[in-house]
Structures are given as structure tokens and as C-alpha cells.
Scaffold this motif. Structure first.
Motif, mmCIF file in Angstrom:
data_model
loop_
_atom_site.group_PDB
_atom_site.id
_atom_site.type_symbol
_atom_site.label_atom_id
_atom_site.label_comp_id
_atom_site.label_asym_id
_atom_site.label_seq_id
_atom_site.Cartn_x
_atom_site.Cartn_y
_atom_site.Cartn_z
ATOM 1 N N GLN A 29 0.847 -1.190 0.000
ATOM 2 C CA GLN A 29 0.000 0.000 0.000
ATOM 3 C C GLN A 29 0.886 1.245 0.000
ATOM 4 O O GLN A 29 2.021 1.213 0.426
ATOM 5 C CB GLN A 29 -0.904 0.002 1.247
ATOM 6 N N ALA A 30 0.320 2.361 -0.458
ATOM 7 C CA ALA A 30 1.052 3.624 -0.458
ATOM 8 C C ALA A 30 1.378 4.021 0.982
ATOM 9 O O ALA A 30 0.595 3.783 1.888
ATOM 10 C CB ALA A 30 0.208 4.713 -1.117
ATOM 11 N N ALA A 31 2.538 4.616 1.167
ATOM 12 C CA ALA A 31 2.951 5.017 2.506
ATOM 13 C C ALA A 31 2.031 6.113 3.029
ATOM 14 O O ALA A 31 1.627 7.007 2.296
ATOM 15 C CB ALA A 31 4.387 5.513 2.469
ATOM 16 N N ALA A 32 1.704 6.049 4.297
ATOM 17 C CA ALA A 32 0.886 7.066 4.945
ATOM 18 C C ALA A 32 1.778 8.220 5.382
ATOM 19 O O ALA A 32 3.003 8.098 5.411
ATOM 20 C CB ALA A 32 0.169 6.454 6.144
ATOM 21 N N CYS A 33 1.167 9.319 5.737
ATOM 22 C CA CYS A 33 1.920 10.460 6.250
ATOM 23 C C CYS A 33 2.491 10.110 7.616
ATOM 24 O O CYS A 33 1.868 9.396 8.399
ATOM 25 C CB CYS A 33 1.011 11.681 6.366
ATOM 26 N N ALA A 34 3.656 10.643 7.923
ATOM 27 C CA ALA A 34 4.321 10.351 9.192
ATOM 28 C C ALA A 34 3.625 11.019 10.379
ATOM 29 O O ALA A 34 3.756 10.557 11.502
ATOM 30 C CB ALA A 34 5.771 10.794 9.131
ATOM 31 N N THR A 35 2.903 12.101 10.153
ATOM 32 C CA THR A 35 2.219 12.808 11.240
ATOM 33 C C THR A 35 0.798 13.143 10.823
ATOM 34 O O THR A 35 0.457 13.105 9.644
ATOM 35 C CB THR A 35 2.914 14.137 11.595
ATOM 36 N N ALA A 36 -0.002 13.494 11.797
ATOM 37 C CA ALA A 36 -1.332 14.023 11.504
ATOM 38 C C ALA A 36 -1.153 15.396 10.847
ATOM 39 O O ALA A 36 -0.129 16.063 11.041
ATOM 40 C CB ALA A 36 -2.137 14.147 12.795
ATOM 41 N N GLY A 37 -2.128 15.822 10.082
ATOM 42 C CA GLY A 37 -2.026 17.090 9.364
ATOM 43 C C GLY A 37 -1.924 18.285 10.297
ATOM 44 O O GLY A 37 -2.651 18.385 11.275
ATOM 45 N N HIS A 38 -1.001 19.169 9.977
ATOM 46 C CA HIS A 38 -0.879 20.414 10.733
ATOM 47 C C HIS A 38 -0.156 21.468 9.900
ATOM 48 O O HIS A 38 0.624 21.152 9.014
ATOM 49 C CB HIS A 38 -0.155 20.202 12.068
ATOM 50 N N VAL A 39 -0.469 22.698 10.213
ATOM 51 C CA VAL A 39 0.162 23.845 9.572
ATOM 52 C C VAL A 39 0.886 24.621 10.661
ATOM 53 O O VAL A 39 0.427 24.694 11.798
ATOM 54 C CB VAL A 39 -0.902 24.737 8.885
ATOM 55 N N ASN A 55 -7.608 20.368 15.995
ATOM 56 C CA ASN A 55 -7.974 20.032 17.373
ATOM 57 C C ASN A 55 -7.545 21.070 18.413
ATOM 58 O O ASN A 55 -7.936 20.971 19.570
ATOM 59 C CB ASN A 55 -7.459 18.644 17.763
ATOM 60 N N GLN A 56 -6.726 22.022 18.045
ATOM 61 C CA GLN A 56 -6.297 23.107 18.922
ATOM 62 C C GLN A 56 -5.709 22.617 20.247
ATOM 63 O O GLN A 56 -5.839 23.271 21.277
ATOM 64 C CB GLN A 56 -7.481 24.050 19.202
ATOM 65 N N GLN A 57 -5.064 21.458 20.245
ATOM 66 C CA GLN A 57 -4.558 20.881 21.477
ATOM 67 C C GLN A 57 -3.489 21.720 22.159
ATOM 68 O O GLN A 57 -3.280 21.591 23.366
ATOM 69 C CB GLN A 57 -4.051 19.461 21.248
ATOM 70 N N PHE A 58 -2.816 22.586 21.434
ATOM 71 C CA PHE A 58 -1.795 23.438 22.039
ATOM 72 C C PHE A 58 -2.339 24.834 22.334
ATOM 73 O O PHE A 58 -1.626 25.682 22.840
ATOM 74 C CB PHE A 58 -0.575 23.570 21.118
ATOM 75 N N GLY A 59 -3.592 25.075 22.001
ATOM 76 C CA GLY A 59 -4.130 26.429 22.087
ATOM 77 C C GLY A 59 -3.543 27.262 20.964
ATOM 78 O O GLY A 59 -2.680 26.802 20.220
ATOM 79 N N VAL A 60 -4.001 28.463 20.826
ATOM 80 C CA VAL A 60 -3.458 29.338 19.780
ATOM 81 C C VAL A 60 -2.275 30.085 20.380
ATOM 82 O O VAL A 60 -2.451 30.875 21.308
ATOM 83 C CB VAL A 60 -4.525 30.321 19.255
ATOM 84 N N PRO A 61 -1.063 29.806 19.884
ATOM 85 C CA PRO A 61 0.098 30.492 20.448
ATOM 86 C C PRO A 61 0.045 31.987 20.177
ATOM 87 O O PRO A 61 -0.397 32.426 19.109
ATOM 88 C CB PRO A 61 1.288 29.855 19.744
ATOM 89 N N VAL A 62 0.469 32.752 21.160
ATOM 90 C CA VAL A 62 0.550 34.207 21.035
ATOM 91 C C VAL A 62 2.020 34.556 20.870
ATOM 92 O O VAL A 62 2.852 34.179 21.700
ATOM 93 C CB VAL A 62 -0.039 34.912 22.274
ATOM 94 N N VAL A 63 2.321 35.271 19.797
ATOM 95 C CA VAL A 63 3.703 35.653 19.517
ATOM 96 C C VAL A 63 3.765 37.169 19.440
ATOM 97 O O VAL A 63 3.080 37.788 18.619
ATOM 98 C CB VAL A 63 4.192 35.039 18.188
ATOM 99 N N VAL A 64 4.547 37.755 20.338
ATOM 100 C CA VAL A 64 4.728 39.201 20.343
ATOM 101 C C VAL A 64 5.914 39.505 19.443
ATOM 102 O O VAL A 64 7.027 39.032 19.683
ATOM 103 C CB VAL A 64 4.958 39.734 21.765
ATOM 104 N N LEU A 65 5.633 40.257 18.391
ATOM 105 C CA LEU A 65 6.667 40.623 17.436
ATOM 106 C C LEU A 65 7.190 42.014 17.765
ATOM 107 O O LEU A 65 6.427 42.892 18.167
ATOM 108 C CB LEU A 65 6.098 40.613 16.014
ATOM 109 N N SER A 66 8.449 42.206 17.578
ATOM 110 C CA SER A 66 9.025 43.520 17.816
ATOM 111 C C SER A 66 8.530 44.488 16.746
ATOM 112 O O SER A 66 8.492 44.140 15.561
ATOM 113 C CB SER A 66 10.546 43.438 17.758
ATOM 114 N N PRO A 67 8.130 45.680 17.141
ATOM 115 C CA PRO A 67 7.724 46.652 16.132
ATOM 116 C C PRO A 67 8.915 47.162 15.320
ATOM 117 O O PRO A 67 8.747 47.888 14.355
ATOM 118 C CB PRO A 67 7.084 47.773 16.952
ATOM 119 N N PHE A 68 10.113 46.780 15.716
ATOM 120 C CA PHE A 68 11.330 47.168 15.010
ATOM 121 C C PHE A 68 11.908 45.938 14.324
ATOM 122 O O PHE A 68 11.793 44.834 14.813
ATOM 123 C CB PHE A 68 12.360 47.720 15.997
ATOM 124 N N GLY A 69 12.523 46.112 13.214
ATOM 125 C CA GLY A 69 13.192 45.004 12.553
ATOM 126 C C GLY A 69 12.255 44.183 11.687
ATOM 127 O O GLY A 69 11.154 44.591 11.342
#
Length: 157
Positions: A29-39, A55-69
Motif C-alpha cells: 500500500q502507499a505510505a501514509a503520512c508520518a504525522t497528523a495534518g498540521h500547519v 484540534n487546537q490541542q496546544f491552544g493558539v500560540p501568542v507571539v509578540v513581534l518587535s515593532p522594530f526590525g
């Protein structure tokens, strides 16, 4: 006839009966994906994902980006259906702000290589939610508008 003589006579017959069974085995059979789908999203702060197949198991991560750079972002995925792409959108305060299709297709290995999705450089301070739509490779689940990461650009003091 002794038992050992019967065994010697039946042994070649047994091998002859099982040999055709080995030849008639089903194709692999064709090989399956190594992990469940995620972006995931890559920023200067690292990799960010909210879970697998919506499934949102990690929650939505909050990333604070520097307004500079550099506020450059890229998007990628794993465990995605072959020959599909990731569609994403970024919204500010719940209103549509920017979106696009990645224009790159997932390969036969279920991997959607990272692509640059632009930069938030020069964007107004605020919260930007990045959502993604994709199809999982193993389950075939269509995941629509999954919140992947909340990007926060603080006001410059």
C-alpha cells in the motif's frame, strides 16, 4: 511406513503448496503520512502551531513581534494531502486583512515546504490572527480557517 518417512514425503508437498501463496501476495500500500495534518508559522521567534487537524490541542500560540526590525513570516505544513496547498488569511480585530493561497503544492511525502507569506513590517500595532485551510493526508479531513497563531505588534512607546 515410519513417521519420519511420511514427513520426508510430505515436506516437499507442503513447500509446494505454500510457495504459490507467497507469490500471490498483495502489492504494498502507499505510505501514509508520518504525522497528523498540521500547519505551522515561522517567525523570528520560532515555529508556532495550534494542534493537529483543527484540534487546537496546544491552544493558539501568542507571539509578540518587535515593532522594530523584520516581521517576516513563512508558512509550512506536514501530514497534508499530496498535491494540495495551504490557504491562509490574516485578520486584524476579526476583520479580514490579508490572505492568499501558498501556490506551492504538498509533495508525495505529505510535506508542504515553507513559503514566505510576506511581512507585517510597517503594520499598525495590534493583534493579527493567522488562520489556515488545508486537507489532512491520513484522514482526508478538510480543516477550514484553523487559528494557527496570534501575532501581536505592540505600540511603540
Amino acid at each position: 511406513m515410519t513417521h519420519s518417512r511420511w514427513r520426508r514425503l510430505l515436506l516437499p508437498l507442503g513447500l509446494a503448496l505454500t510457495a504459490p501463496l507467497a507469490v500471490a501476495a498483495q502489492p504494498a500500500q502507499a505510505a501514509a503520512c508520518a504525522t497528523a495534518g498540521h500547519v505551522y508559522v515561522r517567525s523570528a521567534a520560532g515555529l508556532h502551531q495550534s494542534g493537529y487537524e483543527g484540534n487546537q490541542q496546544f491552544g493558539v500560540p501568542v507571539v509578540v513581534l518587535s515593532p522594530f526590525g523584520s516581521l517576516a513570516l513563512s508558512i509550512g505544513g506536514n501530514g497534508l494531502r499530496k498535491d494540495t496547498s495551504i490557504t491562509f488569511q490574516i485578520s486584524k480585530f476579526g476583520e479580514y486583512w490579508f490572505g492568499n493561497n501558498s501556490f506551492r503544492l504538498t509533495g508525495s511525502n505529505c510535506v508542504h515546504n515553507e513559503v514566505s507569506i510576506g511581512s507585517l513590517s510597517g503594520s499598525e500595532p495590534g493583534q493579527y490572527l493567522l488562520r489556515a485551510t488545508y486537507t489532512a493526508g491520513n484522514s482526508g479531513t478538510f480543516v477550514s480557517n484553523e487559528p494557527v497563531v496570534l501575532l501581536v505588534i505592540p505600540a511603540i512607546p
